[in-house]
Design a protein around this motif. Structure first.
Motif, PDB file in Angstrom:
ATOM      1  N   ALA A   1       0.842  -1.211   0.000  1.00 12.67           N
ATOM      2  CA  ALA A   1       0.000   0.000   0.000  1.00 12.67           C
ATOM      3  C   ALA A   1       0.866   1.246   0.000  1.00 12.67           C
TER       4      ALA A   1
ATOM      5  N   MET B   1       0.689   5.216   0.899  1.00 17.51           N
ATOM      6  CA  MET B   1      -0.148   6.148   1.642  1.00 17.51           C
ATOM      7  C   MET B   1       0.456   7.542   1.610  1.00 17.51           C
TER       8      MET B   1
ATOM      9  N   TYR C   1      -1.078  -0.819  -4.176  1.00 16.65           N
ATOM     10  CA  TYR C   1      -2.438  -0.438  -3.871  1.00 16.65           C
ATOM     11  C   TYR C   1      -2.444   0.963  -3.271  1.00 16.65           C
TER      12      TYR C   1
ATOM     13  N   SER D   1      -4.704   3.897  -1.716  1.00 19.50           N
ATOM     14  CA  SER D   1      -6.039   4.169  -1.187  1.00 19.50           C
ATOM     15  C   SER D   1      -5.930   5.092   0.017  1.00 19.50           C
TER      16      SER D   1
ATOM     17  N   ILE E   1      -6.797  -0.648   3.958  1.00 24.86           N
ATOM     18  CA  ILE E   1      -5.354  -0.831   3.930  1.00 24.86           C
ATOM     19  C   ILE E   1      -4.938  -1.892   4.939  1.00 24.86           C
TER      20      ILE E   1
ATOM     21  N   ALA F   1      -3.263  -4.974   2.986  1.00 22.94           N
ATOM     22  CA  ALA F   1      -1.852  -4.724   2.676  1.00 22.94           C
ATOM     23  C   ALA F   1      -0.898  -5.589   3.494  1.00 22.94           C
TER      24      ALA F   1
ATOM     25  N   ILE G   1       3.433  -1.309   3.896  1.00 16.40           N
ATOM     26  CA  ILE G   1       2.887   0.039   3.729  1.00 16.40           C
ATOM     27  C   ILE G   1       4.040   1.025   3.597  1.00 16.40           C
TER      28      ILE G   1
ATOM     29  N   ALA H   1       2.658  -4.095   7.481  1.00 14.74           N
ATOM     30  CA  ALA H   1       1.368  -3.592   7.936  1.00 14.74           C
ATOM     31  C   ALA H   1       1.098  -4.055   9.369  1.00 14.74           C
TER      32      ALA H   1
END
Lengths: 324, 503
Positions: free
Chosen positions: B37, B39, B200, B202, B208, B212, B215, B229
């Protein structure tokens, strides 16, 4: 880009930029002058008062149509129906002025009114029913042509009143009435376009319809109006042509819309809307007229004339793309 | 954390646009068979990084390794050939074509020799792909007949069908319902098992943490950190994303709020956009309206301005209910709307500075149908001076001006209508810091003069730095109201990500 930077750049290159700016802004005027010079050298018959009068008369019909077309194209539209509306108005006027004891005034008003009416129908279809201008006016092109044949039963109307014919043949202080009509139309339309709120609306709607709407402008009414103007001027051109050829011909004006569009485009008005100028259209119409006239004098075959005219239109647009 | 080998290694990636940094020194390692993920706030650099990986942008600096070998995905086609596929947030299928035609676009199976499209094979292959992922979409349907989630699925199938090793999903659930999200997740799990790497993007925290494995956090175009994660919790993650002090780009807000109510919106709903939205703005107040993209902020503003019809609820101006059907009505009632997209809805680009400034108030610079040129020039010059618009002449075309100056012109245009309520949608998007500060100062100044401002913004510092009160929307609903004293980025983010919290 940083605004500070762009301001400075402008100052530094002001001199150069101005020459370039002038060239791009008035380039078509130079092109017209160049054509006149070349033709004057090539043909002794070109720059004679008789030929010039003839040329101006020939140009007048297209100039009137093209002035109306400019308004439409500035709003990102197109009016393909002007040739047919011209024929319709012409035949209506002709039917009113057959013989010498007719009401001249009524005939002219009827012709202009017919053009205005069909233009208004175009406007409704485009502005209210949201049909794309190309399709709307393509339909009107067929409708108006059909109505012309129905009204005239396919026959030309001749034997028009002598007084009526003066419009197309007479003049004032040595200048043909047709030319006066173009000049007056141009003057009125210039005021409309550059001095009124409406003119500003035309540019705004064509430049960015969303922004115009968000700014609270009446977009629909503006669109409606430009098609009315185009229709009315097509009517005027119809009256003019009928008088000049001294009869109403149902088949007149075929493909006139193409010359009108060409004049507008050569004159530097963008088909994408929002950019353009009325005087350019007048020059564009003159360029087409000079080309037709000059190539005739030089005895270039009419087939080749078409090829050359087409090429000029494309070149004009290519040059114009550099301008913007 | 190296159970799985690296599929992608991005090393020291930087990207500059015209000398302005978009991302710098980004490092990103994607493991095989995992969901990674990304972020960060809007503009943190996630999308730019992914556009580099998928070949839309060329990096200014840095290298990309794929399974240990250096690769150069400098066009989208090259990226696809390497096995890197991106599913964009804004899906753009060709709606008039069938599902199978979309999937095989540009690589249609042909009959040998005659080189005509082999439609039976195309449909058969498409059907097989769907069956492999337990999807039941008819390959012969036209894209326009599909639901948004089905289109999303088709895009995923298409991405997978390139034999992709890495699939980038940019906000894939932004338009999906809960049930459809589950379907997406089961597909993602299947792709993981096949050893694909999923990147990914989002904003939705709960998603998440469900999906995920790794991250990575970005902030202000910089790489911040990568963690497993399971080693992170929501609070730590939000801190990493926000992590900065507000700089002094914001003027000291001088107290300007009067008791008088300027505008009150009572329970307005527009189906499909937002429901039961209520709030009030006082005279001299700046109300911040925030939330994630697609939360319905702009739509609320458009509804107040008459661009989206309201089904129920009412709008009151100084306590009097008003009817607004189109922008004209709103303008008449003293509401002005500086739209999010300057070029789409704000400016008429081929017109001059002057012509844009007076566009909403032509009647004030004309008598009857005729324009009063001198009058118009004066009005325009006044505004240019008042808002310090940098232009060499009022007749300069607005398209040649910088973003900040263009934004001032839009503001000038609306100020000329003498509004009481000024709605500013992303007032500083795409303009540099200097111009931002000037716009903030102007906003502060305007509230002193008694204007009320509704500011829509997705930039947290801006929301916190300028608002007197903040309303957070999520999925078309008001999630909460925060006063400027209570508000923190963390509080706003948790409200915006639809997590209820106690105040």
């Amino acid at each position: 880009m940083n605004s500070q930077l762009s301001t400075n750049t402008y100052k530094e290159t002001k001199g150069k930029a101005n020459v370039k700016h002038m060239l791009s802004e008035y380039g078509i005027l130079l092109a017209l002058l160049g054509m006149v010079v070349v033709l004057t050298i090539l043909s002794p018959n070109f720059l004679t008062s008789a030929n010039m009068l003839n040329l101006f008369k020939q140009v007048s019909i297209n100039a009137v149509l093209a002035i109306g077309m400019t308004f439409v194209i500035l709003t990102k539209g197109i009016d393909l129906s002007v040739g047919s509306i011209l024929a319709f108005s012409g035949i209506i006027t002709a039917s009113f002025v057959v013989g010498n004891d007719t009401n001249l005034f009524l005939g002219i008003i009827a012709g202009l009114g017919a053009g205005l009416l069909l233009g208004a129908v175009n406007g409704i279809i485009v502005a209210k029913w949201k049909v794309t201008p190309f399709i709307a006016t393509l339909g009107m092109m067929a409708i108006a042509r059909g109505l012309t044949y129905i009204y005239s039963e396919g026959q030309p109307i001749s034997g028009l009143s002598d007084a009526f014919l003066i419009i197309g043949t007479g003049g004032f202080i040595g200048i043909p009435f047709a030319v006066w009509i173009v000049l007056i139309t141009f003057a009125i339309c210039s005021i409309l376009l550059y001095r009124t709120k409406f003119g500003r609306y035309v540019y705004a709607v064509g430049g960015n319809e969303n922004a115009a709407r968000t700014s609270g402008l009446n977009v629909d009414r503006t669109l409606m109006s430009v098609y009315c103007i185009s229709g009315l001027l097509a009517g005027l051109a119809g009256v003019l042509l009928t008088s000049r050829i001294s009869s109403g011909l149902p088949q007149s004006g075929v493909s006139y819309e193409l010359d009108a569009i060409a004049a507008v485009v050569i004159g530097g008005t963008s088909l994408m809307g929002g950019r353009g100028r009325l005087w350019g259209t007048l020059v564009g119409a003159l360029i087409i007229g000079v080309l037709n006239n000059g190539l005739d004098l030089l005895a270039v075959s009419s087939y080749w004339q078409q090829v050359i005219k087409g090429a000029i239109i494309i070149i004009a647009v290519l040059v114009d793309r550099k301008r913007t | 954390m190296t159970v799985q080998p690296f599929l992608i290694e991005m090393k020291g990636i930087s990207k500059f646009f015209n000398g302005i940094k978009a991302i710098s020194n980004v490092n990103l390692n994607i493991r095989k068979g995992t969901v990674h993920a990304l972020m960060g706030e809007n503009g943190a650099g996630k999308s730019t990084t992914m556009k580099i990986l998928s070949g839309i942008y060329k990096p200014t600096e840095g290298t990309i390794l794929m399974e240990g070998k250096e690769v150069f995905p400098h066009t989208p086609k090259a990226a696809l050939d390497y096995g890197i596929a991106m599913i964009h947030q804004e899906l753009s299928p060709i709606f008039e074509m069938t599902v199978a035609e979309n999937i095989f676009l540009g690589r249609e199976p042909l009959y040998p020799k005659v080189h005509l499209v082999n439609y039976p094979k195309m449909y058969k292959d498409t059907k097989k792909m769907f069956e492999n992922l337990d999807l039941s979409i008819n390959p012969k349907k036209k894209m326009k007949e599909l639901s948004v989630s089905e289109i999303q699925m088709v895009e995923i199938v298409k991405a997978v069908s390139y034999d992709s090793k890495v699939i980038i999903m940019d906000e894939p659930t932004s338009s999906l319902a809960d049930k459809e999200v589950e379907q997406l997740f089961s597909i993602i799990n299947r792709l993981k098992k096949d050893g694909k790497g999923i990147i990914y993007i989002s904003h939705k925290m709960d998603e998440i943490f469900r999906i995920a494995d790794d991250i990575t956090v970005f902030r202000d175009g910089e790489y911040i950190s990568t963690n497993l994660a399971k080693d992170l919790d929501q609070e730590t993650l939000i801190k990493q994303m926000v992590g900065r002090e507000l700089t002094d780009v914001f003027p000291e807000r001088s107290p300007s709020i009067k008791e008088e109510m300027a505008l009150s919106v009572e329970g307005i709903s527009a189906p499909g956009y937002f429901e039961n939205v209520s709030f009030q703005v006082k005279k001299g107040e700046i109300l911040g309206l925030t939330g994630l993209m697609g939360a319905g902020r702009t739509e609320v503003a458009k509804a107040i301005f008459g661009m989206i019809p309201i089904e129920s609820g009412s709008i009151k101006l100084k306590g009097e209910p008003i009817k607004i059907k189109e922008p004209k009505d709103a303008i008449k009632h003293g509401i002005a709307f500086v739209t999010e997209d300057r070029k789409e809805e704000g400016l008429v680009l081929p017109m001059s500075v002057k012509q844009n400034i007076t566009l909403t108030s032509l009647k004030d610079v004309s008598s009857g149908p005729m324009m009063k040129r001198k009058n118009e020039n004066e009005v325009a010059d006044d505004m240019i001076k008042r808002l310090k618009i940098k232009t060499y002449h009022r007749n300069q075309l607005v398209e040649t001006l910088s973003g900040g100056n263009q934004q001032k012109i839009v503001l000038a245009k609306w100020l000329l209508t003498n509004p009481q309520i000024l709605i500013l949608d992303e007032p500083t998007r795409g303009i540099d810091i200097g111009a931002k500060t000037e716009i903030y100062k102007l906003m502060d100044h305007l509230t002193q003069e008694g204007y009320s401002i509704i500011m829509i913004s997705s930039e947290m510092p801006e929301v916190l730095g300028m608002s007197d009160r903040i309303i957070v929307l999520s999925e078309g609903k008001v999630m909460g109201t925060l006063s400027s004293i209570d508000a923190t980025q963390e509080k706003i983010l948790s409200l915006a990500t639809a997590n209820k919290m106690e105040v």
